[in-house]
Design a protein around this motif. Structure first.
Motif, PDB file in Angstrom:
ATOM      1  N   PRO A  87       0.816  -1.224   0.000  1.00 48.21           N
ATOM      2  CA  PRO A  87       0.000   0.000   0.000  1.00 48.21           C
ATOM      3  C   PRO A  87       0.848   1.273   0.000  1.00 48.21           C
ATOM      4  N   TRP A  88       1.499   1.518  -1.142  1.00 54.05           N
ATOM      5  CA  TRP A  88       2.422   2.647  -1.245  1.00 54.05           C
ATOM      6  C   TRP A  88       1.723   3.997  -1.353  1.00 54.05           C
ATOM      7  N   LYS A  89       0.487   4.022  -1.805  1.00 56.80           N
ATOM      8  CA  LYS A  89      -0.151   5.292  -2.155  1.00 56.80           C
ATOM      9  C   LYS A  89      -0.126   6.258  -0.972  1.00 56.80           C
ATOM     10  N   TRP A  90      -0.122   7.529  -1.285  1.00 59.16           N
ATOM     11  CA  TRP A  90       0.006   8.570  -0.270  1.00 59.16           C
ATOM     12  C   TRP A  90      -1.164   8.582   0.703  1.00 59.16           C
ATOM     13  N   GLY A  91      -2.336   8.263   0.240  1.00 57.75           N
ATOM     14  CA  GLY A  91      -3.512   8.357   1.101  1.00 57.75           C
ATOM     15  C   GLY A  91      -3.968   9.791   1.230  1.00 57.75           C
ATOM     16  N   SER A  92      -4.834  10.057   2.174  1.00 61.41           N
ATOM     17  CA  SER A  92      -5.360  11.409   2.339  1.00 61.41           C
ATOM     18  C   SER A  92      -4.484  12.215   3.284  1.00 61.41           C
ATOM     19  N   TRP A  93      -4.421  13.519   3.043  1.00 60.90           N
ATOM     20  CA  TRP A  93      -3.683  14.407   3.942  1.00 60.90           C
ATOM     21  C   TRP A  93      -4.266  14.358   5.343  1.00 60.90           C
ATOM     22  N   SER A  94      -5.584  14.244   5.443  1.00 62.26           N
ATOM     23  CA  SER A  94      -6.219  14.245   6.766  1.00 62.26           C
ATOM     24  C   SER A  94      -5.768  13.054   7.600  1.00 62.26           C
ATOM     25  N   SER A  95      -5.640  11.877   6.971  1.00 60.86           N
ATOM     26  CA  SER A  95      -5.173  10.693   7.693  1.00 60.86           C
ATOM     27  C   SER A  95      -3.725  10.847   8.131  1.00 60.86           C
ATOM     28  N   ASN A  96      -2.895  11.388   7.253  1.00 56.97           N
ATOM     29  CA  ASN A  96      -1.485  11.575   7.593  1.00 56.97           C
ATOM     30  C   ASN A  96      -1.303  12.580   8.729  1.00 56.97           C
ATOM     31  N   TRP A  97      -2.046  13.700   8.654  1.00 55.70           N
ATOM     32  CA  TRP A  97      -1.957  14.702   9.714  1.00 55.70           C
ATOM     33  C   TRP A  97      -2.498  14.160  11.031  1.00 55.70           C
ATOM     34  N   ALA A  98      -3.599  13.442  10.969  1.00 58.26           N
ATOM     35  CA  ALA A  98      -4.180  12.878  12.190  1.00 58.26           C
ATOM     36  C   ALA A  98      -3.231  11.871  12.823  1.00 58.26           C
ATOM     37  N   ALA A  99      -2.595  11.042  11.989  1.00 54.55           N
ATOM     38  CA  ALA A  99      -1.659  10.046  12.497  1.00 54.55           C
ATOM     39  C   ALA A  99      -0.439  10.708  13.137  1.00 54.55           C
ATOM     40  N   TYR A 100      -0.033  11.846  12.616  1.00 53.71           N
ATOM     41  CA  TYR A 100       1.065  12.615  13.230  1.00 53.71           C
ATOM     42  C   TYR A 100       0.611  13.215  14.556  1.00 53.71           C
ATOM     43  N   ALA A 101      -0.613  13.708  14.598  1.00 54.34           N
ATOM     44  CA  ALA A 101      -1.093  14.439  15.772  1.00 54.34           C
ATOM     45  C   ALA A 101      -1.385  13.534  16.965  1.00 54.34           C
ATOM     46  N   VAL A 102      -1.801  12.293  16.721  1.00 54.32           N
ATOM     47  CA  VAL A 102      -2.185  11.408  17.829  1.00 54.32           C
ATOM     48  C   VAL A 102      -1.034  11.166  18.803  1.00 54.32           C
ATOM     49  N   PRO A 103       0.185  10.810  18.338  1.00 58.31           N
ATOM     50  CA  PRO A 103       1.284  10.656  19.301  1.00 58.31           C
ATOM     51  C   PRO A 103       1.613  11.949  20.040  1.00 58.31           C
ATOM     52  N   VAL A 104       1.532  13.065  19.337  1.00 54.64           N
ATOM     53  CA  VAL A 104       1.787  14.353  20.003  1.00 54.64           C
ATOM     54  C   VAL A 104       0.791  14.549  21.139  1.00 54.64           C
ATOM     55  N   LEU A 105      -0.459  14.145  20.911  1.00 54.25           N
ATOM     56  CA  LEU A 105      -1.500  14.281  21.929  1.00 54.25           C
ATOM     57  C   LEU A 105      -1.206  13.418  23.142  1.00 54.25           C
ATOM     58  N   TYR A 106      -1.008  12.104  22.937  1.00 55.78           N
ATOM     59  CA  TYR A 106      -0.869  11.236  24.115  1.00 55.78           C
ATOM     60  C   TYR A 106       0.460  11.463  24.839  1.00 55.78           C
ATOM     61  N   ILE A 107       1.502  11.837  24.111  1.00 58.86           N
ATOM     62  CA  ILE A 107       2.780  12.127  24.770  1.00 58.86           C
ATOM     63  C   ILE A 107       2.678  13.412  25.580  1.00 58.86           C
ATOM     64  N   SER A 108       2.007  14.426  25.019  1.00 54.08           N
ATOM     65  CA  SER A 108       1.820  15.692  25.745  1.00 54.08           C
ATOM     66  C   SER A 108       1.015  15.479  27.022  1.00 54.08           C
ATOM     67  N   VAL A 109      -0.054  14.710  26.928  1.00 54.75           N
ATOM     68  CA  VAL A 109      -0.879  14.440  28.104  1.00 54.75           C
ATOM     69  C   VAL A 109      -0.074  13.662  29.147  1.00 54.75           C
ATOM     70  N   ALA A 110       0.660  12.647  28.706  1.00 49.93           N
ATOM     71  CA  ALA A 110       1.435  11.819  29.634  1.00 49.93           C
ATOM     72  C   ALA A 110       2.470  12.640  30.386  1.00 49.93           C
ATOM     73  N   TYR A 111       3.211  13.469  29.674  1.00 48.62           N
ATOM     74  CA  TYR A 111       4.252  14.260  30.336  1.00 48.62           C
ATOM     75  C   TYR A 111       3.666  15.391  31.169  1.00 48.62           C
ATOM     76  N   ALA A 112       2.540  15.944  30.744  1.00 49.14           N
ATOM     77  CA  ALA A 112       1.878  16.954  31.574  1.00 49.14           C
ATOM     78  C   ALA A 112       1.481  16.355  32.921  1.00 49.14           C
ATOM     79  N   LEU A 113       0.973  15.124  32.896  1.00 44.27           N
ATOM     80  CA  LEU A 113       0.616  14.445  34.142  1.00 44.27           C
ATOM     81  C   LEU A 113       1.858  14.167  34.990  1.00 44.27           C
ATOM     82  N   ILE A 114       2.939  13.745  34.348  1.00 43.80           N
ATOM     83  CA  ILE A 114       4.192  13.503  35.068  1.00 43.80           C
ATOM     84  C   ILE A 114       4.652  14.765  35.781  1.00 43.80           C
ATOM     85  N   TRP A 115       4.610  15.890  35.087  1.00 40.75           N
ATOM     86  CA  TRP A 115       5.066  17.153  35.672  1.00 40.75           C
ATOM     87  C   TRP A 115       4.112  17.631  36.767  1.00 40.75           C
ATOM     88  N   LEU A 116       2.801  17.538  36.501  1.00 44.96           N
ATOM     89  CA  LEU A 116       1.817  18.025  37.473  1.00 44.96           C
ATOM     90  C   LEU A 116       1.817  17.192  38.754  1.00 44.96           C
TER      91      LEU A 116
END
Length: 282
Positions: A69-98
């Motif tokens: 499955p080489w095709k690029w796919g949709s921009w929305s899927s690629n952006w969402a897939a990038y954003a999900v790790p940023v979300l859970y990592i940000s939440v996890a570290y915010a909890l660690i700090w708080l």
């Protein structure tokens, strides 16, 4: 019925060939990482073992690279897939700090970043903002080559074969367990802590990630969302949030890929994507 059973046997043969090739190739790379210097050179070779195993399996089975499955796919899927790790990592570290399991920001990291950027040490906010932007874009793009080696094998080939013989949930768990085990020699050799605890945390995290990555892969019919997801996960943990954290006596238990906080947060998110996949008929 007979044709269906034949197709399932054929898929299991393909899966077996891939796993044999993968672990044979990976054993050589793992040995080089542990016994030779500099180890970093051989990490890239290890990360390309899944792709090479997939290519070899396709050749043996008489299939072409064009079937992946080489095709690029949709921009929305690629952006969402990038954003999900940023979300859970940000939440996890915010909890660690708080919760006081670590502090922020780490002055040594800020000073190092300021020196690299040629900034004044008196502008930590600007230093953090610019470095996070550069790491999240330029460094991420640089890492795509090695990340692609893993994802071509795991999400570009392996889970599609598993899907021929298993439902979505089983595909996610089985691929996650095998993906986690593939990392075990490196964790045992370089983890530097309680190996049992680290392996348990890492395995839970990897299985949960596999649920989310399988969802994006099957939904987009493309390997690219998984590549962006994996790259963002690595960069934001290893290059941004962990270096920014000031450690105390509790930090090692909670931080990074071998601590407890990220597995907890990403598991909760994986449950959401599991239900979402089920509702969409995956």
């Amino acid at each position: 019925m007979e044709q269906d059973q034949s197709n399932r046997r054929d898929a299991w043969k393909t899966i077996s060939i891939f796993l044999i090739a993968l672990f044979a190739l990976s054993a050589v790379a793992h040995d080089a990482i542990v016994t030779l210097n500099p180890a970093s050179i051989y990490v890239g070779a290890l990360m390309w073992c899944p792709a090479i195993a997939a290519f070899a399996t396709l050749k043996i089975r008489g299939r072409t690279l064009a079937t992946l499955p080489w095709k690029w796919g949709s921009w929305s899927s690629n952006w969402a897939a990038y954003a999900v790790p940023v979300l859970y990592i940000s939440v996890a570290y915010a909890l660690i700090w708080l919760l006081g399991y670590g502090g922020v920001p780490n002055p040594e990291t800020i000073a190092e970043w300021a020196q690299e950027l040629g900034f004044s040490a008196a502008s930590p906010i600007m230093t953090i903002a610019v470095m996070v932007f550069l790491l999240g874009t330029v460094q991420l793009i640089k890492s795509l080559g090695s990340i692609a080696g893993e994802e071509i094998g795991w999400r570009g080939f392996f889970i599609w074969e598993l899907r021929k013989v298993m439902p979505f949930g089983a595909v996610s768990i089985v691929s996650g367990v095998i993906w986690a085990m593939w990392h075990y020699p490196i964790i045992i050799a370089y983890g530097g802590g309680n190996a049992t605890f680290q392996l348990a945390c890492f395995t839970l995290m990897i299985i949960s990630m596999s649920v989310i990555m399988a969802y994006f892969t099957f939904r987009s019919e493309s390997v690219w969302p998984a590549i962006f997801f994996h790259a963002a996960h690595n960069i934001y943990i290893q290059k941004i949030f962990s270096p920014l954290t000031v450690e105390n006596e509790q930090t090692g238990f909670w931080i990074d890929e071998y601590g407890l906080m990220i597995p907890i947060v990403v598991t909760l998110l994986a449950l959401y994507f599991w239900r979402k996949a089920k509702s969409e008929g995956m």
